[in-house]
Design a protein around this motif. Structure first.
Motif, PDB file in Angstrom:
ATOM      1  N   ASP A   1      40.209  41.813  35.022  1.00 40.34           N
ATOM      2  CA  ASP A   1      39.049  42.523  34.475  1.00 40.34           C
ATOM      3  C   ASP A   1      37.925  42.684  35.503  1.00 40.34           C
ATOM      4  N   PHE A   2      38.035  41.974  36.601  1.00 41.65           N
ATOM      5  CA  PHE A   2      37.053  42.075  37.686  1.00 41.65           C
ATOM      6  C   PHE A   2      37.122  43.430  38.382  1.00 41.65           C
ATOM      7  N   TYR A   3      38.247  44.098  38.286  1.00 41.55           N
ATOM      8  CA  TYR A   3      38.487  45.306  39.062  1.00 41.55           C
ATOM      9  C   TYR A   3      38.228  46.562  38.228  1.00 41.55           C
ATOM     10  N   PHE A   4      37.307  47.396  38.712  1.00 41.24           N
ATOM     11  CA  PHE A   4      36.944  48.619  37.999  1.00 41.24           C
ATOM     12  C   PHE A   4      38.140  49.557  37.900  1.00 41.24           C
TER      13      PHE A   4
ATOM     14  N   THR B   1      39.534  51.698  47.281  1.00 38.37           N
ATOM     15  CA  THR B   1      39.248  51.788  45.854  1.00 38.37           C
ATOM     16  C   THR B   1      40.555  51.683  45.057  1.00 38.37           C
ATOM     17  N   GLY B   2      40.426  51.670  43.728  1.00 37.80           N
ATOM     18  CA  GLY B   2      41.601  51.663  42.865  1.00 37.80           C
ATOM     19  C   GLY B   2      42.399  50.371  42.956  1.00 37.80           C
ATOM     20  N   ASP B   3      43.700  50.472  42.722  1.00 37.96           N
ATOM     21  CA  ASP B   3      44.569  49.300  42.675  1.00 37.96           C
ATOM     22  C   ASP B   3      44.626  48.550  44.007  1.00 37.96           C
TER      23      ASP B   3
ATOM     24  N   ILE C   1      41.931  42.191  48.547  1.00 39.15           N
ATOM     25  CA  ILE C   1      40.936  41.120  48.525  1.00 39.15           C
ATOM     26  C   ILE C   1      41.457  39.823  47.916  1.00 39.15           C
ATOM     27  N   GLU C   2      42.421  39.875  47.021  1.00 37.18           N
ATOM     28  CA  GLU C   2      42.821  38.648  46.319  1.00 37.18           C
ATOM     29  C   GLU C   2      43.366  37.567  47.262  1.00 37.18           C
ATOM     30  N   PRO C   3      44.152  37.913  48.282  1.00 36.12           N
ATOM     31  CA  PRO C   3      44.580  36.858  49.207  1.00 36.12           C
ATOM     32  C   PRO C   3      43.398  36.188  49.918  1.00 36.12           C
ATOM     33  N   TYR C   4      42.369  36.962  50.233  1.00 32.59           N
ATOM     34  CA  TYR C   4      41.167  36.400  50.857  1.00 32.59           C
ATOM     35  C   TYR C   4      40.467  35.452  49.890  1.00 32.59           C
TER      36      TYR C   4
ATOM     37  N   CYS D   1      34.215  47.736  42.636  1.00 34.73           N
ATOM     38  CA  CYS D   1      34.775  49.091  42.577  1.00 34.73           C
ATOM     39  C   CYS D   1      35.135  49.655  43.948  1.00 34.73           C
ATOM     40  N   ALA D   2      34.808  48.934  45.027  1.00 39.23           N
ATOM     41  CA  ALA D   2      35.214  49.385  46.362  1.00 39.23           C
ATOM     42  C   ALA D   2      35.048  48.244  47.357  1.00 39.23           C
ATOM     43  N   LEU D   3      35.888  48.227  48.363  1.00 38.57           N
ATOM     44  CA  LEU D   3      35.693  47.379  49.539  1.00 38.57           C
ATOM     45  C   LEU D   3      35.167  48.276  50.645  1.00 38.57           C
TER      46      LEU D   3
END
Length: 320
Positions: free
Chosen positions: A315-318, A284-286, A292-295, A101-103
């Motif tokens: 579905d991993f993303y709040f 947060t959010g989109d 993070i996905e490229p990492y 839900c947050a980085l």
């Protein structure tokens, strides 16, 4: 209403809400890690103790990802700060029982040397590197950077993993020459041993070998069941957490004191010097997924098991 009844009503209102100062909200059990991943929460912890938060937070400070993972899987914790690779692992291995839900932290890893021989990654070839973070981001980041520079982590270097406190002691006493540590452990050991130098910034070295996304090492996760049952409470937490991180960045001196008070960093003097280098963020959010996905893709291609065997799906993303 008579004057007497007004006084009684006022006293009752104070008894119900003024004593604790807390607003009526959801009780949330939160685990944060000591070190950079937990630093952003200290103002929220202070506000919670003062009864100034929307929800009621029960905080636990841990020094190990494994302990936090155990608490999440058992349901002991509702929300937790963990390493980003641990979040992906948990999602994949629990059939989606947690969401991100947050980085909260970008790259914080450095190679330290008691000497002056390491000027590039190539100079690590044939050396013994003492390191912290086995089984988490630090191990995989180091392996990836070495591999991308033509160094086999299993054969061309010797990597000795140990816990952070033991490694700080080893470097502070001069018993080890080269190590990989995160801030604020870097700050702590350099205060103790002035002969140490930062040889390599692994965020820079990461950027030298890939342009695929940010080196994003810390995040906040929530149990999916809890999020589905309490979406407004999670949203309120994220708002208050973002404010806490902003306060840490703008009021570093008090943040450093709070780090010591809550056991996030052992000494406020260390926290004061370390916080500017902790690369705190609150995404947060989109934007989480795009960041993070490229990492995760880099980690997956380098070592699929580092993120649980698969790049997490949507579905991993709040999302509220």
């Amino acid at each position: 209403m008579t004057k007497f009844k007004k006084i009684i009503a006022l006293m009752l209102a104070l008894a119900l809400s003024g004593c604790s100062g807390k607003k009526v909200g959801t009780e949330i059990n939160i685990a944060v890690l000591s070190g950079p991943t937990g630093i952003g929460a200290v103002y929220l912890m202070e506000a919670n103790d003062a009864g100034e938060t929307t929800n009621s937070y029960n905080f636990t400070v841990s020094s190990a990802n494994d302990d936090v993972v155990a608490g999440l899987t058992s349901g002991e914790y509702d929300i937790a700060a963990v390493a980003t690779n641990v979040a992906a692992n948990l999602y994949n291995k629990t059939d989606g029982a947690i969401q991100i839900c947050a980085l909260n932290t970008y790259g914080v890893l450095y190679i330290l040397e008691n000497g002056d021989s390491i000027q590039s990654v190539e100079d690590l070839r044939g050396k013994t590197i003492y390191a912290t973070g086995q089984g988490a981001n630090p191990e995989y980041v180091l392996d990836y950077i070495l591999t991308q520079n033509g160094i086999d982590p299993d054969n061309d270097v010797t990597i000795e993993f140990m816990d952070s406190d033991a490694l700080v002691t080893l470097m502070a006493t001069g018993e080890a020459e080269i190590c990989m540590l995160p801030v604020p452990a870097v700050t702590s050991v350099m205060i103790q041993n002035s002969d140490l130098r930062i040889a390599l910034d692994l965020t820079e070295e990461w950027n030298n070998v890939t342009d695929e996304g940010e080196l994003t090492m810390g995040c906040i996760v929530v149990r999916t069941e809890f999020a589905e049952e309490n979406p407004e409470a999670v949203e309120a937490f994220l708002e208050e957490y973002a404010e806490s991180i902003e306060n840490v960045q703008e009021n570093i001196e008090h943040a450093a004191e709070l780090c010591e008070t809550y056991g996030i960093v052992a000494k406020s003097t260390v926290a004061l010097k370390a916080i500017p280098d902790c690369n705190l963020c609150c995404i947060t959010g989109d934007e989480i997924r795009t960041t993070i996905e490229p990492y995760y893709t880099v980690l997956y291609n380098a070592n699929a098991s580092s993120i649980g065997g698969a790049i997490p799906d949507e579905d991993f993303y709040f999302a509220k």
